[in-house]
Motif scaffolding. Sequence first.
Motif, PDB file in Angstrom:
ATOM      1  N   TRP A  85      46.083  42.882 103.959  1.00  0.00           N
ATOM      2  CA  TRP A  85      45.818  41.773 103.055  1.00  0.00           C
ATOM      3  C   TRP A  85      46.535  41.988 101.726  1.00  0.00           C
ATOM      4  N   LEU A 109      38.860  47.772 109.286  1.00  0.00           N
ATOM      5  CA  LEU A 109      38.644  47.323 107.911  1.00  0.00           C
ATOM      6  C   LEU A 109      39.689  47.918 106.983  1.00  0.00           C
ATOM      7  N   VAL A 126      42.455  45.774 104.863  1.00  0.00           N
ATOM      8  CA  VAL A 126      42.630  45.765 103.409  1.00  0.00           C
ATOM      9  C   VAL A 126      44.093  45.969 103.052  1.00  0.00           C
ATOM     10  N   LEU A 144      37.260  42.804  96.438  1.00  0.00           N
ATOM     11  CA  LEU A 144      38.671  42.971  96.098  1.00  0.00           C
ATOM     12  C   LEU A 144      39.429  41.674  96.329  1.00  0.00           C
ATOM     13  N   HIS A 145      39.146  41.038  97.452  1.00  0.00           N
ATOM     14  CA  HIS A 145      39.749  39.751  97.745  1.00  0.00           C
ATOM     15  C   HIS A 145      39.409  38.742  96.671  1.00  0.00           C
ATOM     16  N   PHE A 162      31.176  49.028 102.172  1.00  0.00           N
ATOM     17  CA  PHE A 162      32.640  48.987 102.189  1.00  0.00           C
ATOM     18  C   PHE A 162      33.163  47.590 102.472  1.00  0.00           C
ATOM     19  N   THR A 163      32.467  46.866 103.342  1.00  0.00           N
ATOM     20  CA  THR A 163      32.882  45.485 103.590  1.00  0.00           C
ATOM     21  C   THR A 163      32.749  44.669 102.318  1.00  0.00           C
ATOM     22  N   ALA A 173      35.622  45.326 100.127  1.00  0.00           N
ATOM     23  CA  ALA A 173      36.830  44.618 100.554  1.00  0.00           C
ATOM     24  C   ALA A 173      36.760  43.146 100.154  1.00  0.00           C
TER      25      ALA A 173
END
Lengths: 217, 316
Positions: free
Chosen positions: A209, A202, A206, B143-144, B136-137, B140
């Motif tokens: 990405w 992960l 990040v 954030l995307h 946390f996922t 992420a």
Amino acid sequence: FAGLADVSISEDIPVEGEITVPVGSQSPDEDFSTLDEPVRDTILRDLKAVGKKFVHVMYPKKSSTLLRDWDLWGPLVLCVSLALMLQGGSADSKDDGGPQFAEVFVIIWFGAVVITLNSKLLGGTISFFQSLCVLGYCVLPLTVAMLVCRLVLLAGSGTVSFIIRLIVVAAMFGWSTLASTAFLADSQPPNRKALVVYPISLFYFVISWMILTFTPQ
Amino acid sequence: LQGGGSAVIDMENMDDTSGSSFEDMGEMHQRMKEEEEEEAEGEAGAAEEEDGEFLGMKGLQGQLGRQVADQMWQAGKRQASRAFSLYANIDILRPYFDVEPVQVRARLLESMIPVKMINFPQKIAGELYGPLMLVFTLVAILLHGMKTSDTIIREGTLMGTAIGTCFGYWLGVSSFIYFLAYLCNAQITLVQMLSLLGYGLFGHCITLFVTYNIHFHSLFYIFWLGVGGLSTLRMVAVLLSRTVGHTQRLILCGTLAALHMLFLLYLHFAYHKVVEGILDTLEGPNMPPFQRVARDIPVVSNAVLNTTAKAVALTL
């Protein structure tokens, strides 16, 4: 202990066995002498150590060099260069130049700390700074990917360049994850490797990405 | 009876105000350092011999003052290191991370299946690995979503906002519902509540992952009701099974359902973008200026403006 006073070894029985004297780490001697050597020697030695670790990351074998002599110079250099290259890539670059650098810095270090704590809580045998060192050094493939992306973006920014960048970043993401897994997963109990690999993947996802969605001004 | 030369230090004579623990520390330390004291006192006595009194109060106090100060320092240092090792010891959290990957997968899937038996208290695993990874996922994914919607955060960073939102929701709402559960006499501990809400974020992760990329309002509403609703129902059912009394059940479960669903709604609409934005990210600045998808809002806002203008005209 009084009862053993009369035990003695007679001379005609040969004493057998092996004695291995552990080679003392020569750092005490080196510490004394490194103060007097010229600065150039110190810097070159540290650079060589960092370079050797870079090579270990690019060709991940099961070696313990990264773990044994950990240092944080390499991760710092990689983090700063990645953050500098990622700066100024947002839509409004007038006021987003600052936070961009801080974002990348914080993501890398905060993420590395969290992963280290997680692997320690899951019963890992690796120390805090060793884990930070490994995670930091394994950002190297992604830094290379960032360089390649910047060069490709200089050439043009159409669909073809996007596909090239996607392939490069995906490959480097896989490389980073594999490299760090090779070093870190060994310190875990065997059935819990997946629990440690997921946060690492992960984390690098990040970062990859962020690299992929970078558009220059 | 005290041995000759080593006196128990009478703290009342000293002007530092110390708590009883320091006295204990001082005594322990003093007993351990008995030989040093005797030597030091002997030296001090030899130096102060012209005063005449070997154990005179003046010489003794100067010496004792230094020793007491040293003992206070040692005691303080020991207490501080004990407190540090107690609170900064991550081994406290270790039992909550003792899971197998199969268990995590099973719990993830279970978090979408509402239980039917609400008359019997349902078991909640007090585990923190899965919820932490889900948070946390979600960070992420958020954030995307923020990046692709070109959200500009001034006076802060995108990362800070994402982390703050997700962790704030997880920790804050868990504590709030735990507090309500305490008021409503529900049988649940804080770790269980953290675990329950954390796994409830799995539905949010799925929904946002799909709808930040495929951006149709109707799709979002389907996911919101379907996936979000399922995970909310599961949490509500588990809480129902642990609460007695109609009013209490209503308060607790109503609050949790409302907060959970509203959070998903907020996450979608706060970082909202139009479909053409995706192409913009892919093809860079060479895109021709895009047209925004027409929405009903201009009609509504026009109507509002018209009525407001008429009302203002009438009053004038």
